[in-house]
Design an enzyme around this catalytic site. Structure first.
Site, short mmCIF file in Angstrom:
data_model
loop_
_atom_site.label_atom_id
_atom_site.label_comp_id
_atom_site.label_asym_id
_atom_site.label_seq_id
_atom_site.Cartn_x
_atom_site.Cartn_y
_atom_site.Cartn_z
N SER A 36 63.76 11.27 95.84
CA SER A 36 62.67 10.73 94.72
C SER A 36 64.32 11.36 93.54
CB SER A 36 61.38 11.54 94.10
OG SER A 36 61.23 11.21 92.70
N ASP A 131 56.10 2.78 99.73
CA ASP A 131 56.29 3.36 98.19
C ASP A 131 55.99 3.09 97.23
OD1 ASP A 131 58.08 4.72 95.95
OD2 ASP A 131 58.95 5.77 97.87
N HIS A 165 55.32 7.72 98.53
CA HIS A 165 56.29 8.64 97.68
C HIS A 165 56.03 9.96 98.37
CE1 HIS A 165 59.55 8.46 94.81
NE2 HIS A 165 59.31 9.85 94.69
#
Length: 345
Positions: A36, A131, A165
């Site tokens: 991320s 995601d 995610h």
């Protein structure tokens, strides 16, 4: 009462003594990875310091300079994280051609290393099919960006893992389809091992038992003055395998994602992201620099959109320079560094 007070002061002293200076260990073969915001940071660190880094692992990240200094772009075009505006992620939406032109301009101005140094890098990428924070279209743009500088046979892109995610592991975390803290998911997939094997491999099998090494908590204020003013914590962490105590090991920098710093989840990312077991059997140091929340950055993300510094993606960006100084210290650089009164010299 005096005895109790003395005992408390003694315990506080022990806790403070556990934070030490980052040692010089003659490290080499530097690589980076992240999830991320840590993935965006890994990409910009790799590009800016391409002469130092040999490869990168990118999990749910995007192209270099994706946000171009705009929090709006960062949260609508590069990710889907804006609470007030709809997501604008789409194929080609990051405008890769523009980002390549900006990269080349930074290199020409010498604010980043020459892009020619990227050609020798090895890059491992992962984008989960579920995601919802950094959709695959952004990672596909990252692949296009990398292919401009690096041959296809030096890049691997995994995009069939049914994962949300998070940092995928094969032994720890939430279910693979979960979106939530600590953003480490048990997907029966060892992302840390795969990316390290791609960059450095083939590696010896990981240590599936008790780790042989130790964790060092080190003072990050040696590398950036007033760290908490600039989104970095006072303390960072380093994993040192027993075989690396005498120096001469590889160095991998693992950038955590938003809400994965120590204040948010303790040492869960440091201990459970999957890197240490591979480091233990392959003479590899793992550096875990740490962020902290600020008013402009409440989720403790890395600076990849200029929340602290307009130079955030260049070599002299505050966070970038701080991590580079950590790398230089571990490599045994003789360059003296003093951080005081708001500046480092």
């Amino acid at each position: 009462m005096r005895i109790l007070l003395w005992c408390l002061l003694w315990l506080v002293g022990i806790a403070q003594a556990q934070v030490m200076s980052l040692p010089a260990l003659n490290a080499g073969q530097v690589s980076v990875s992240g999830l991320s915001s840590g993935a965006f940071m890994a990409v910009q660190f790799e590009v800016a310091f391409s002469r130092t880094v040999i490869g990168a692992g990118v999990i749910a990240g995007g192209p270099y300079f994706c946000a171009q200094g705009s929090v709006y772009a960062a949260t609508t075009t590069c990710t889907c994280t804006n609470e007030f505006f709809s997501c604008r992620v789409r194929p080609g939406g990051t405008r890769v051609a523009d980002l390549i032109s900006l990269t080349d301009w930074f290199a020409t101005s010498q604010s980043i290393d020459p892009t020619s140094a990227l050609a020798s890098h090895r890059v491992w990428m992962l984008s989960g099919t579920l995601d919802s924070v950094v959709p695959q279209a952004v990672m596909n743009d990252l692949l296009t960006y990398y292919r401009h500088y690096i041959d296809a046979n030096r890049i691997t892109y995994k995009r069939n893992l049914v994962a949300e995610h998070a940092m995928p592991t094969d032994s720890y975390g939430n279910s693979c389809a979960t979106l939530g803290s600590p953003y480490i998911n048990n997907c029966n997939d060892d992302a840390a091992g795969e990316l390290l094997n791609w960059i450095y491999g083939p590696l010896a099998p990981r240590n599936n038992g008790t780790l042989t090494g130790r964790f060092i908590a080190f003072d990050q204020s040696e590398f950036i003055a007033l760290p908490t003013w600039h989104g970095m914590a006072d303390t960072g962490y380093l994993y040192v395998p027993a075989s690396c105590e005498s120096g001469g090991c590889r160095l991998h920098v693992a950038f955590h994602g938003c809400q994965q710093n120590q204040d948010s989840i303790g040492t869960l990312f440091i201990r459970h992201a999957g890197y240490n077991a591979w480091a233990d059997t392959n003479r590899m140091l793992i550096l875990y620099p740490q962020t902290v929340a600020t008013f402009a950055n409440p989720n403790s993300c890395w600076d990849w959109w200029a929340y602290d510094d307009t130079r955030y993606a260049q070599k002299n960006g505050r966070q970038m320079a701080a991590v580079k100084r950590m790398v230089d210290r571990l490599a045994g650089s003789t360059i003296a560094l003093i951080c005081r009164r708001g500046r480092c010299t």
